[in-house]
Each structure stands twice: as structure tokens, then as C-alpha cells.
Design a protein around this motif. Sequence first.
Motif: not given
Length: 186
Positions: A127-140
Motif C-alpha cells: 500500500r505504501l509502494i502503491a501510494g508512491e506510484l500514484q496508484m489507488a489501492d482499494v480497501r477490500c
Amino acid sequence: MTKIGIILGSTRPGRNGAAVAHWVHQNAALRDDAEFELVDLADYKLPLLDEPHPPSMGQYVQAHTQVWAQKIASFDGFVIVTPEYNRSVPGALKNALDFLYAEWTNKAVGFVSYGTTGGTRAVEHLRLIAGELQMADVRCQVALSLFNDFEDFSAFKPIDAQHDALAAMLDQVIAWSNALAPLRAH
């Protein structure tokens, strides 16, 4: 139609991830609201990051990076299937993510993890990596336990509740992938 890549994030011989990724793909393929493709990192044989320029520049010189970039660019969103190794992400998966930047940006991502604690610590890092790559990680997410969803820690037999968890996560990945489409168009 929305296209979702299901990334098999383990390359280890004898990995449990192959059965998990195939289960995700088989269930996803029953849907009619997106197209799904299984992407096995083992097929790409990426070395440790060997590009001379930062990925954010998009100036890939290595043939293997160009092939990887083309594949990832073809998707609107992702489901990453990952084990937990030493409370984190497998090295091959982290390396594959690090190779690219723009190809990941403005796309949704959901996670299917497995391990003794359901792989949840690996997903925390993803989730941290996805944030840096400007990806939207879903909750489920789908967190598969080696104790409950595998027989003898190797034969994959998910409990019934995991099917509902997978459906909920796929719903969110598809919805967010569609919602982010205008950002990817620029």
C-alpha cells in the motif's frame, strides 16, 4: 472494456502463489464487467533494476524493461497476488514494481495475499509502494491463511468466505479503474 492484470508476485519454484493466482483468474473470468489477464513475474525474468535512468523519466533502454512496460501499460488496474516473506514483499515483486513509474500511475490495485498471518504485512508495504506510484489501492483485500486456506500449508483450498472477499475486492478494483480513466487519458 476495462482490462485488469492479475500479477503473480512470487517467482519461487514450488510457490503456493500459482494456485492462488489461478483461483483469482478463474473467478474473475466469470465476470462480464472487465477483462482479466494473468501476468506471471516468472515469465519476465527481470534482473535487479538495471536501468541507468530513474523510472519516473520513462527512458527505458533495456529490452526486458520495454517489454515489461508495454505489458503493464496495457492494463487499467491490477490485482497483485503476493506471499509474505519476512514480514514484507517478495524481492521479485518489489523489483518489478520499481522498474516502472508512469505505467502504474492512475490505476487501481487490489491485493490477494497469503501467509501465516494472511500476508497482511506484505500488503501494508504494498500500500505504501502503491501510494508512491500514484496508484489507488482499494480497501477490500483477500487475506489467505496458510492454516485455514491451505491443506498441509501447500494444497490451496480456500474457505467459502474468501470467495465473497474476492468478489468485493474485484468490485472495488473495477470501479476505481473506471473512475480513474479520465486521469489516464491525459
